[in-house]
Enzyme design. Sequence first.
Site, mmCIF file in Angstrom:
data_model
loop_
_atom_site.group_PDB
_atom_site.id
_atom_site.type_symbol
_atom_site.label_atom_id
_atom_site.label_comp_id
_atom_site.label_asym_id
_atom_site.label_seq_id
_atom_site.Cartn_x
_atom_site.Cartn_y
_atom_site.Cartn_z
ATOM 1 C CE LYS A 1 -4.523 0.883 0.577
ATOM 2 N NZ LYS A 1 -5.688 0.145 0.088
ATOM 3 N N GLY B 1 -24.605 3.262 3.389
ATOM 4 C CA GLY B 1 -23.772 3.847 2.327
ATOM 5 C C GLY B 1 -24.234 3.391 0.960
ATOM 6 N N GLY C 1 -23.170 4.400 -2.020
ATOM 7 C CA GLY C 1 -22.188 4.910 -2.980
ATOM 8 C C GLY C 1 -22.001 3.905 -4.105
ATOM 9 C CB VAL D 1 -19.694 -0.986 -3.049
ATOM 10 C CG1 VAL D 1 -20.008 -2.432 -2.720
ATOM 11 C CG2 VAL D 1 -18.260 -0.875 -3.550
HETATM 12 P P1 NAD Z 1 -18.109 5.469 -2.138
HETATM 13 O O1 NAD Z 1 -17.338 6.642 -1.633
HETATM 14 O O2 NAD Z 1 -18.531 5.441 -3.556
HETATM 15 O O3 NAD Z 1 -19.438 5.270 -1.257
HETATM 16 C C1 NAD Z 1 -19.485 5.429 0.118
HETATM 17 C C2 NAD Z 1 -20.814 6.087 0.439
HETATM 18 O O4 NAD Z 1 -20.947 6.144 1.851
HETATM 19 C C3 NAD Z 1 -20.917 7.518 -0.093
HETATM 20 O O5 NAD Z 1 -22.098 7.639 -0.861
HETATM 21 C C4 NAD Z 1 -20.969 8.358 1.180
HETATM 22 O O6 NAD Z 1 -21.773 9.515 1.043
HETATM 23 C C5 NAD Z 1 -21.555 7.380 2.159
HETATM 24 N N1 NAD Z 1 -21.310 7.716 3.559
HETATM 25 C C6 NAD Z 1 -20.225 8.310 4.104
HETATM 26 N N2 NAD Z 1 -20.398 8.446 5.428
HETATM 27 C C7 NAD Z 1 -21.600 7.913 5.713
HETATM 28 C C8 NAD Z 1 -22.337 7.736 6.909
HETATM 29 N N3 NAD Z 1 -21.884 8.174 8.087
HETATM 30 N N4 NAD Z 1 -23.540 7.129 6.851
HETATM 31 C C9 NAD Z 1 -24.029 6.721 5.670
HETATM 32 N N5 NAD Z 1 -23.383 6.857 4.494
HETATM 33 C C10 NAD Z 1 -22.188 7.441 4.530
HETATM 34 O O7 NAD Z 1 -17.233 4.188 -1.758
HETATM 35 P P2 NAD Z 1 -17.384 2.725 -2.345
HETATM 36 O O8 NAD Z 1 -16.401 2.561 -3.439
HETATM 37 O O9 NAD Z 1 -18.822 2.411 -2.566
HETATM 38 O O10 NAD Z 1 -16.836 1.855 -1.119
HETATM 39 C C11 NAD Z 1 -17.644 1.628 0.027
HETATM 40 C C12 NAD Z 1 -16.823 0.902 1.088
HETATM 41 O O11 NAD Z 1 -16.354 -0.346 0.580
HETATM 42 C C13 NAD Z 1 -15.564 1.665 1.524
HETATM 43 O O12 NAD Z 1 -15.346 1.387 2.883
HETATM 44 C C14 NAD Z 1 -14.472 1.035 0.703
HETATM 45 O O13 NAD Z 1 -13.206 1.129 1.334
HETATM 46 C C15 NAD Z 1 -14.942 -0.402 0.651
HETATM 47 N N6 NAD Z 1 -14.446 -1.135 -0.524
HETATM 48 C C16 NAD Z 1 -14.742 -0.685 -1.783
HETATM 49 C C17 NAD Z 1 -14.276 -1.390 -2.885
HETATM 50 C C18 NAD Z 1 -14.605 -0.919 -4.281
HETATM 51 O O14 NAD Z 1 -14.380 -1.689 -5.223
HETATM 52 N N7 NAD Z 1 -15.117 0.276 -4.476
HETATM 53 C C19 NAD Z 1 -13.527 -2.555 -2.709
HETATM 54 C C20 NAD Z 1 -13.256 -3.018 -1.407
HETATM 55 C C21 NAD Z 1 -13.731 -2.289 -0.320
#
Ligand code: NAD
Length: 366
Positions: free
Chosen positions: A80, A179, A181, A183
Amino acid sequence: MSLFHELEEMGHERVLICSNPEVGLKAIIAVHSTVLGPGLGGVRMWPYASFDEALRDVLRLSRGMTYKAAAAGLNLGGGKAVIIADPKKDKSEALFRCFGQYVQSLGGLYITAEDVGIDVQDCEVVLTETRWVTGVSEAHGGSGDPSPVTAYGVLQGMKAAAKRKWNGSLEGRSVAIQGLGSVGMWLASYLREENAGKIFGCDIDGDATAEAAAEHGVEIVSPDDIYDVDCDIFAPCALGAILNDDTVPRLKCSVVAGAANNQLDNEERHAKELAGKGILYAPDFVINAGGLINVYNELAGSYNRDRALLMTRTIYLKLMRVFELAEQEGITTAVAADRVAEERIQEIKALGTRQWGTMIHRNGRN
Ligand code: NAD
């Protein structure tokens, strides 16, 4: 001396401090393990308050990648990087190219990708200086956005949990997604296809909640109330450390299965508390490996989305093994997941060979 002690405890192979005042680069690259393959993990850009804070983060995150790759059965190690800067104002071409030169200097021991604060465009600038970068756009031979594959993997993990808990499918099961977002939104759409029951969701972003309600019929609750929702499955898809002293006692679900990294605030204690409440916890680094499997496919030759999805389906079996081991040994699923990863690393280490170069040479971007 405490730094050396910390490195010894965590077992990192290499830590590289990158500094170039002319372009404003202050970065740390940590390679935790290359036993199974090159250390792959994203680069995070964050305005850390101190060097120590950044160092602690990169050491912890890189070790986490070792476990994620090992448990997923991938020929990858853990690495990382962190760049100490504000992604809103400090990005420049020179900074990312300079970072790329440092990545290149490691000769493939570390392979970078996107993480918090870094997007596909940034990775493509890094690509100017090194081929050891994944997660670039499909136009550059990359795999693009990993989120749909991560969500697909979470769905497989939920299916495994449903089989284990109820000896059934996800049909009719209610899910609360924290969340909505990248995912979380994909997960909602996949759950609809599985004929899941009621889907609850929350987000701090009003556009996300409006889209989830309109497109996928998600019943929106406030971010504070998501822990109290009476549901079958709670899916954390936003932040880390959300399973803590305040929230675990409130949960009314039977399964926790979601994409967020580092969900347990205190790994040992909160895993035990979940088990004590009869909640089946799907360890985060096992269930959210879809994104890593996706970029792994990018490395191993020409990228193929169907192949990535097929490999992601194995998350079902990987989680089943973790659940079974936990029951057999009377340990939490979190400890069982660690054990599965550690056993694989120890077994391959005992072989004493490093054949992973063949995989890298197949990477077309020379
Ligand atoms: P993202 O930033 O697209 O979505 C996260 C969402 O959570 C956002 O819409 C944000 O507004 C919301 N959020 C933030 N704080 C919040 C709260 N207190 N209550 C409710 N919602 C809240 O991120 P993502 O890519 O969808 O990833 C989501 C999680 O999964 C992260 O923890 C990330 O590290 C993990 N992850 C993602 C991937 C990937 O492929 N994107 C892979 C492995 C792990």
